[in-house]
Design a protein around this motif. Structure first.
Motif, PDB file in Angstrom:
ATOM      1  N   GLY A  12       0.778  -1.234   0.000  1.00 33.25           N
ATOM      2  CA  GLY A  12       0.000   0.000   0.000  1.00 33.25           C
ATOM      3  C   GLY A  12       0.807   1.280   0.000  1.00 33.25           C
ATOM      4  N   SER A  13       1.743   1.417   0.908  1.00 37.36           N
ATOM      5  CA  SER A  13       2.473   2.690   1.002  1.00 37.36           C
ATOM      6  C   SER A  13       3.307   2.951  -0.244  1.00 37.36           C
ATOM      7  CB  SER A  13       3.336   2.750   2.263  1.00 37.36           C
ATOM      8  OG  SER A  13       4.300   1.726   2.247  1.00 37.36           O
ATOM      9  N   ALA A  15       2.720   1.719  -3.285  1.00 39.54           N
ATOM     10  CA  ALA A  15       1.798   1.948  -4.401  1.00 39.54           C
ATOM     11  C   ALA A  15       1.247   3.370  -4.366  1.00 39.54           C
ATOM     12  CB  ALA A  15       0.666   0.921  -4.366  1.00 39.54           C
ATOM     13  N   LEU A  16       0.931   3.862  -3.184  1.00 42.19           N
ATOM     14  CA  LEU A  16       0.416   5.225  -3.069  1.00 42.19           C
ATOM     15  C   LEU A  16       1.500   6.252  -3.370  1.00 42.19           C
ATOM     16  CD1 LEU A  16      -1.930   4.786   0.002  1.00 42.19           C
ATOM     17  CD2 LEU A  16      -2.572   4.959  -2.419  1.00 42.19           C
ATOM     18  N   ARG A  19       1.744   6.335  -7.041  1.00 43.30           N
ATOM     19  CA  ARG A  19       0.586   7.078  -7.563  1.00 43.30           C
ATOM     20  C   ARG A  19       0.883   8.572  -7.541  1.00 43.30           C
ATOM     21  NH1 ARG A  19      -4.373   9.047  -4.699  1.00 43.30           N
ATOM     22  NH2 ARG A  19      -5.946   9.319  -6.320  1.00 43.30           N
ATOM     23  N   LEU A  30      -2.775   4.054 -10.295  1.00 45.42           N
ATOM     24  CA  LEU A  30      -3.710   3.119  -9.660  1.00 45.42           C
ATOM     25  C   LEU A  30      -5.104   3.388 -10.226  1.00 45.42           C
ATOM     26  CD1 LEU A  30      -2.490   3.243  -5.936  1.00 45.42           C
ATOM     27  CD2 LEU A  30      -2.001   1.493  -7.659  1.00 45.42           C
ATOM     28  N   TYR A  33      -8.531   4.055  -8.220  1.00 47.96           N
ATOM     29  CA  TYR A  33      -8.284   4.164  -6.778  1.00 47.96           C
ATOM     30  C   TYR A  33      -9.000   5.383  -6.203  1.00 47.96           C
ATOM     31  CZ  TYR A  33      -6.022   4.906  -2.322  1.00 47.96           C
ATOM     32  OH  TYR A  33      -5.798   5.104  -0.983  1.00 47.96           O
ATOM     33  N   SER A  35      -8.990   7.481  -2.536  1.00 42.48           N
ATOM     34  CA  SER A  35      -8.416   7.607  -1.190  1.00 42.48           C
ATOM     35  C   SER A  35      -9.518   7.571  -0.130  1.00 42.48           C
ATOM     36  CB  SER A  35      -7.596   8.896  -1.073  1.00 42.48           C
ATOM     37  OG  SER A  35      -8.392  10.019  -1.375  1.00 42.48           O
ATOM     38  N   PHE A  39      -6.914   1.629   0.608  1.00 41.25           N
ATOM     39  CA  PHE A  39      -6.188   0.646  -0.189  1.00 41.25           C
ATOM     40  C   PHE A  39      -6.762  -0.762  -0.064  1.00 41.25           C
ATOM     41  CE2 PHE A  39      -2.475  -1.854  -1.597  1.00 41.25           C
ATOM     42  CZ  PHE A  39      -2.236  -1.219  -2.809  1.00 41.25           C
ATOM     43  N   ASP A  40      -7.186  -1.174   1.127  1.00 40.23           N
ATOM     44  CA  ASP A  40      -7.744  -2.523   1.274  1.00 40.23           C
ATOM     45  C   ASP A  40      -8.991  -2.702   0.421  1.00 40.23           C
ATOM     46  OD1 ASP A  40      -5.719  -3.317   2.982  1.00 40.23           O
ATOM     47  OD2 ASP A  40      -6.869  -2.912   4.810  1.00 40.23           O
ATOM     48  N   TYR A  42      -9.569  -1.045  -2.260  1.00 38.65           N
ATOM     49  CA  TYR A  42      -9.075  -1.032  -3.632  1.00 38.65           C
ATOM     50  C   TYR A  42      -8.617  -2.424  -4.059  1.00 38.65           C
ATOM     51  CZ  TYR A  42      -6.349   0.374  -7.741  1.00 38.65           C
ATOM     52  OH  TYR A  42      -5.842   0.497  -9.009  1.00 38.65           O
TER      53      TYR A  42
END
Length: 173
Positions: A12-13, A15-16, A19, A30, A33, A35, A39-40, A42
């Motif tokens: 997650g971190s 990937a963000l 992004r 993403l 996506y 916010s 993320f979960d 997503y």
């Protein structure tokens, strides 16, 4: 060695962060996506899209996976298992991206090669892969994977090259 795989909660971190980096280039790292949902949620959405469930209008069954080298996220791929009218014209079967700090190392060529192999496993013999006419790096990546230019069309964001690429070619990179 580069691998492509579905994202997990542990990604997650990174990937963000990717992004945010690619957003500066007006690239949606993403796809879809939010916010607000997190993320979960997503990850659940990505799995549903891979299964062909809950697809937004105009979307097709697809996988959005991360590309990792030694556990670090260097890019991503979006593999579309079918083409609708819009994808047949501009989007194609595969979209990929490499994070700015990891470019010019051959990762895009490897990401595309591994993505093509995923389509081959699903009995898709050729893939449509497109890029803007002015994106020389992407054109080289597609050509390195055996892409044959069909034509150049005018798209909403400028002239776009359309390539057909065999999915069963020997992996490159």
């Amino acid at each position: 060695m580069l691998e492509i795989r579905p994202f997990t909660a542990a990604d997650g971190s990174e990937a963000l962060a990717a992004r945010t980096e690619l957003d500066a280039e007006d690239f949606d790292f993403l796809l879809g996506y939010s916010s607000r949902r997190g993320f979960d949620s997503y990850l659940e959405q990505l799995q549903a899209h891979e299964d062909g469930l809950g697809l937004p209008p105009g979307w097709v069954r697809s996988a959005l996976w991360g590309a990792f080298v030694d556990g670090h996220l260097v890019g991503r791929t979006s593999i579309r298992f079918e083409l609708n009218e819009n994808l047949r014209a501009v989007g194609g079967n595969i979209g990929y991206a490499v994070r700015p700090a990891h470019r010019r190392r051959g990762y895009a060529t490897q990401i595309l090669s591994l993505s093509l192999a995923q389509l081959a496993q699903r009995n898709i013999e050729t893939a449509l892969v497109t890029c803007r006419e002015d994106n020389l790096a992407s054109a080289r990546t597609i050509e390195a994977n055996g892409g044959v230019l069909e034509n150049i069309i005018e798209a909403s964001d400028g002239p776009t090259k359309r390539y057909w690429v065999p999915t069963s070619a020997t992996p490159r990179g």
